[in-house]
Design a protein around this motif. Structure first.
Motif, short mmCIF file in Angstrom:
data_model
loop_
_atom_site.label_atom_id
_atom_site.label_comp_id
_atom_site.label_asym_id
_atom_site.label_seq_id
_atom_site.Cartn_x
_atom_site.Cartn_y
_atom_site.Cartn_z
N HIS A 74 0.84 -1.21 0.00
CA HIS A 74 0.00 0.00 0.00
C HIS A 74 0.87 1.26 0.00
CE1 HIS A 74 -4.14 -1.45 0.37
NE2 HIS A 74 -3.69 -2.42 1.16
N THR A 75 1.96 1.22 0.77
CA THR A 75 2.87 2.37 0.85
C THR A 75 3.47 2.69 -0.52
OG1 THR A 75 3.43 1.90 3.16
CG2 THR A 75 5.03 3.18 1.90
N ILE A 76 3.90 1.65 -1.23
CA ILE A 76 4.50 1.85 -2.55
C ILE A 76 3.49 2.48 -3.52
CG2 ILE A 76 5.40 0.61 -4.58
CD1 ILE A 76 6.71 -1.37 -2.59
N LYS A 77 2.27 1.96 -3.50
CA LYS A 77 1.25 2.51 -4.40
C LYS A 77 0.93 3.97 -4.08
CE LYS A 77 -1.34 0.81 -6.93
NZ LYS A 77 -1.41 0.86 -8.41
N GLU A 78 0.83 4.29 -2.79
CA GLU A 78 0.51 5.67 -2.42
C GLU A 78 1.68 6.61 -2.74
OE1 GLU A 78 -2.08 7.05 -1.80
OE2 GLU A 78 -1.68 8.90 -0.71
N LEU A 79 2.89 6.13 -2.53
CA LEU A 79 4.07 6.94 -2.86
C LEU A 79 4.13 7.22 -4.36
CD1 LEU A 79 6.62 8.29 -1.80
CD2 LEU A 79 7.73 6.05 -1.74
N ALA A 80 3.76 6.21 -5.16
CA ALA A 80 3.72 6.40 -6.61
C ALA A 80 2.70 7.47 -6.99
CB ALA A 80 3.40 5.08 -7.30
N ARG A 81 1.55 7.43 -6.31
CA ARG A 81 0.50 8.41 -6.62
C ARG A 81 0.93 9.83 -6.24
NH1 ARG A 81 -3.53 11.21 -4.46
NH2 ARG A 81 -2.99 10.60 -2.34
N LEU A 82 1.54 9.97 -5.08
CA LEU A 82 1.92 11.30 -4.60
C LEU A 82 3.03 11.94 -5.44
CD1 LEU A 82 1.83 10.85 -0.70
CD2 LEU A 82 0.16 12.00 -2.16
#
Length: 460
Positions: free
Chosen positions: A168-176
């Protein structure tokens, strides 16, 4: 350690002819004693410690580099995993701490500061959980701070809850960080069996068993090893090839130890405290530059492209030869010490992906015998959290069962798909977006708990 003038001259020759450089001289700083009941006091103590210990780091490395004629590409800092020192901080307080570290890194002039990290292979503390939840905003809002999470080990097994959390962290970091091809994910690594003295970012941190301050050196050197392989020619047997790589690795490791020891001595004088020399990490680290490629070495051994049958065996032979040469040359070898395979940073790897010869599954097989794992691999931005978690599980299983470090630096490039590119420039290079399997794994990755440690962990 006594080094002869002849060795220095040989090193200068390698620097001129084969683009040899030292990839990083990393100053490890312990943050023990910086914790406080006040978040603001903790933040200030940590920033002050970094500023004081690292004030002369850049100047000293430049001075020693100039004295011996050896280029040092990067000067970096690693710190004690911040979740340990900041246990008790809230998510927003961890973000503020990351921004303080970012300002400190900018003031001392390093390109990256690593150690915004948590070690959760066996479970979470409240601080571990808060730090992981802060990672997307902390890394997206800073330029120099790098983070990592150790999710498993041969002794503890794999923390399945942490793996899904990190996905989840990786996906959110990609979005930000979507406006920069999700570059935030390039500053984050997830590990199994993380090591305490790794000088390479993004995964470096200053382990709890390390001294107060230490200098660790990370080599580069694919260009000089490529020349050694080309010089023996296509008719040499594997024994001759191994000897050629060993001899070349011996020389570049000696150069790395020389620079590291002199930096530690000079920094100790200026700071007024003992700063020890730690290890030489003998990893071969490629760059996007021509001839500075791990893939080119494997091709020079006799493969048409990386990904051809025999690739894993060629990488295993290269790794072992590098380790044998490095161990003979340095008093202490550590860190990751193998061959890196960052797709975006290696022109030969990029060419193999573009030609359809190299897949994530083949990279995964190669990671069973190399030092890292899936490194700087771009995947479609719409890849599900479950698929990201499944890739993490597979890499960590390889590390856990084989008692070796494996790592994942995966970039789901927001808004891009297979056939497109994420272009980061500089050492981070240009990554072709690679396809991933779309098969469903959601039941498996959401089971939670901990995958038990293997029988081989019972060594006492």
């Amino acid at each position: 350690m006594s080094l002869e003038l002849r060795e220095v001259l040989e090193t200068v020759q390698m620097t001129e002819a084969d683009q040899f450089d030292i990839r990083t001289v990393t100053l490890g700083i312990s943050l023990r004693g910086c914790g406080s009941r006040s978040a603001e006091t903790t933040r200030q103590k940590i920033v002050d410690r970094v500023l004081r210990q690292a004030e002369h780091h850049i100047g000293v490395v430049d001075e020693i580099s100039s004295r011996y004629g050896v280029r040092v590409a990067n000067k970096r800092i690693s710190v004690t995993p911040v979740a340990i020192i900041g246990d008790g901080l809230s998510v927003s307080e961890f973000v503020s701490l990351a921004q303080g570290l970012d300002e400190a890194a900018a003031r001392v002039g390093v390109d990256y500061l690593a150690g915004f990290s948590a070690l959760v292979e066996k479970g979470y503390t409240p601080g571990d959980r808060a730090l992981i939840e802060s990672l997307p905003e902390a890394l997206a809002s800073t330029s120099h701070v790098c983070g990592s999470v150790n999710c498993g080990s041969t002794k503890a097994g794999i923390n399945a809850d942490a793996v899904l959390h990190v996905a989840h962290t990786i996906k959110e970091l990609a979005r930000l960080t979507a406006d920069a091809d999700s570059i935030g994910c390039g500053k984050f690594v997830a590990f199994c069996n993380a090591v305490q003295d790794n000088p390479f970012v993004a995964g470096a941190f200053h382990g709890v068993g390390e001294p107060g301050a230490v200098i660790n050196v990370g080599l580069s050197g694919p260009g000089v090893v490529l020349r050694a392989v080309q010089n023996v020619g296509p008719d040499a047997d594997f024994g001759t090839l191994t000897d050629a790589i060993k001899r070349m690795t011996f020389r570049i490791t000696r150069a790395g130890e020389l620079v590291g020891r002199r930096c530690a001595e000079r920094l100790s004088e200026l700071v007024g405290e003992p700063i020890e020399f730690g290890v030489v990490d003998i990893s071969l680290a490629p760059t996007p530059a021509e001839r500075d490629s791990i893939a080119d070495i494997l091709v020079a051994m006799g493969l048409e492209y990386v990904g051809a049958p025999g690739t894993t065996a060629a990488l295993a032979m290269l790794n072992e030869a590098v380790k044998r040469g490095g161990l003979m040359a340095a008093r202490h070898v550590g860190g990751l010490s193998g061959a890196f395979m960052p797709v975006s940073e290696d022109q030969g790897m990029i060419a193999a992906v573009e030609g359809g010869h190299l897949t994530i599954e083949k990279l995964e097989a190669m990671s069973a015998i190399c030092s890292v794992g899936l490194d700087m691999v771009a995947i479609p931005g719409d890849t599900s959290v479950e698929t990201v978690a499944g890739i993490l599980f597979d890499e960590f299983a390889i590390g856990m069962i084989n008692d070796k470090t494996t790592a994942v630096r995966l970039i789901p490039v927001h808004g891009k798909g297979v056939g497109e590119y994420a272009d980061y420039g500089g050492l981070l290079g240009r990554a072709p977006v690679m396809p991933v399997s779309g098969l469903d794994n959601s039941v498996f990755v959401r089971r939670g708990g901990r995958i038990p440690a293997p029988i081989r962990s019972l060594t006492n």
